[in-house]
Design a protein around this motif. Sequence first.
Motif, PDB file in Angstrom:
ATOM      1  N   UNK A 218      65.252  65.617   4.484  1.00 49.83           N
ATOM      2  CA  UNK A 218      65.106  66.935   5.038  1.00 49.83           C
ATOM      3  C   UNK A 218      63.911  66.106   6.538  1.00 49.83           C
ATOM      4  N   UNK A 219      64.571  65.169   7.233  1.00 49.72           N
ATOM      5  CA  UNK A 219      64.752  64.523   8.366  1.00 49.72           C
ATOM      6  C   UNK A 219      63.091  64.701   8.743  1.00 49.72           C
ATOM      7  N   UNK A 220      61.861  64.629   7.115  1.00 51.21           N
ATOM      8  CA  UNK A 220      60.398  64.981   7.511  1.00 51.21           C
ATOM      9  C   UNK A 220      59.889  63.745   6.713  1.00 51.21           C
ATOM     10  N   UNK A 221      58.612  63.247   7.270  1.00 47.20           N
ATOM     11  CA  UNK A 221      57.524  62.421   7.249  1.00 47.20           C
ATOM     12  C   UNK A 221      56.387  62.774   6.638  1.00 47.20           C
ATOM     13  N   UNK A 222      56.278  62.822   5.396  1.00 51.45           N
ATOM     14  CA  UNK A 222      55.276  63.209   4.695  1.00 51.45           C
ATOM     15  C   UNK A 222      53.594  62.818   4.991  1.00 51.45           C
ATOM     16  N   UNK A 223      52.503  63.643   4.987  1.00 51.37           N
ATOM     17  CA  UNK A 223      50.989  62.774   5.704  1.00 51.37           C
ATOM     18  C   UNK A 223      50.162  62.186   5.010  1.00 51.37           C
ATOM     19  N   UNK A 224      49.966  62.075   3.710  1.00 56.08           N
ATOM     20  CA  UNK A 224      48.761  62.376   2.348  1.00 56.08           C
ATOM     21  C   UNK A 224      47.353  61.809   2.536  1.00 56.08           C
ATOM     22  N   UNK A 225      46.627  62.448   2.173  1.00 50.39           N
ATOM     23  CA  UNK A 225      45.414  61.750   1.482  1.00 50.39           C
ATOM     24  C   UNK A 225      44.800  61.972   0.716  1.00 50.39           C
ATOM     25  N   UNK A 226      44.468  61.083  -0.173  1.00 49.88           N
ATOM     26  CA  UNK A 226      44.009  61.876  -1.804  1.00 49.88           C
ATOM     27  C   UNK A 226      42.867  61.243  -2.003  1.00 49.88           C
ATOM     28  N   UNK A 227      41.847  61.779  -2.411  1.00 49.93           N
ATOM     29  CA  UNK A 227      40.344  61.088  -2.795  1.00 49.93           C
ATOM     30  C   UNK A 227      40.581  60.935  -4.270  1.00 49.93           C
ATOM     31  N   UNK A 228      40.109  59.683  -4.901  1.00 48.01           N
ATOM     32  CA  UNK A 228      40.394  59.383  -5.751  1.00 48.01           C
ATOM     33  C   UNK A 228      39.073  58.188  -6.050  1.00 48.01           C
ATOM     34  N   UNK A 229      38.594  57.689  -7.028  1.00 40.03           N
ATOM     35  CA  UNK A 229      37.356  56.671  -7.482  1.00 40.03           C
ATOM     36  C   UNK A 229      37.945  55.302  -7.770  1.00 40.03           C
ATOM     37  N   UNK A 230      38.911  55.897  -9.169  1.00 48.40           N
ATOM     38  CA  UNK A 230      39.100  54.990 -10.557  1.00 48.40           C
ATOM     39  C   UNK A 230      40.203  54.088  -9.264  1.00 48.40           C
ATOM     40  N   UNK A 231      39.945  52.881  -9.845  1.00 47.40           N
ATOM     41  CA  UNK A 231      40.782  51.170  -9.142  1.00 47.40           C
ATOM     42  C   UNK A 231      41.859  51.512  -9.236  1.00 47.40           C
TER      43      UNK A 231
END
Length: 337
Positions: free
Chosen positions: A148-161
């Motif tokens: 779809x000619x878009x690049x999604x930027x994602x932030x992930x909040x997690x703790x485990x390795x």
Amino acid sequence: MAALMLQKAIRQCMRVRSLELISPVTCQQIRFKSGKQRLKAPSHAQSKDKYVRRQKKGFLEKKVEKVDKDFLKKVPVDDVWIRKYYPERRYSMADAIHKHRELAQPEMLNNMDGLIYAEMTLDMITTKKAKFIKGFRETVLLPHQFDDQTQQKVAVFCETDSDIALAKEMGATYVGGRELVKEIVTGAINKDDIDHYLCVPDMLNTVIPIRPVVREKFPLKVKGNLNEDVKAMLELFLKGITFNCVKETDYIGKIQAPIGTLNMKDEEIEANYKALIPVIWKYKPQKTVHFVTELSIIAPPSDERFLLQLEDYVPGHEKQEDEQELDDEEDKMAATN
């Protein structure tokens, strides 16, 4: 001396009385203070308008257009016709895609791998007169993937390795915990540079400070961006398509969602469109019959938009057999008369 003062006062009163006969503005009282005459205008009853609470400005009422059934049944006989004398033509999805492919040929727009969008008009009215459905934003994973000619930027909040390593491997832009929250709140990371915020349930209390910053993008279970399965969230928000319902007025909403490209098969494009319906129908009021009032297919940069037959692609628009029988009876009665 007292007699002179009394005569002077009488003359003044007589002069004022003569003015009363000429002018509609009258004086109720006459006072003398420091040798100067002071006139007081008569008092009038105060209007009660200022004690009445102002009414709130009313919402825009939906204009109900009368539909002429005879006009909708008119079909042009020739290949060329005057548009105002006939209803706008409606197509099947395959025919609409075929027409866009003809316009996208190299000799014309040269856009054979261009995107196809489903454009919908929604009825945002609820059972309450002054309450309307709000605009919404959704992400859906379509059965047939396309660029779809878009690049999604994602932030992930997690703790485990393990979750951190998985998120980085799958292409998350930002991964972290408290430090990432602090950077977003302070503005070190621009909130507008992130399209989606994903979070595991154990980190929910930690990310609460970003709620007033990111607003509608805040992780919620109903949106799918609050989940224990980091892999499933990333597949949805990195590979899925995101669309918005934008309010044009209080009672009209518009959606433009990409459903494929012109070089895909018709069956694949139609399957992608059908995958949108359950997501949109989550916002449909229970008593609303025709939630989608108009559906068309567009393929920029072409300006053409082809309306689709609602009864074939939108739930709630199927024509009932009883209604068909009534229409047939009305036609028979009109013919006999």
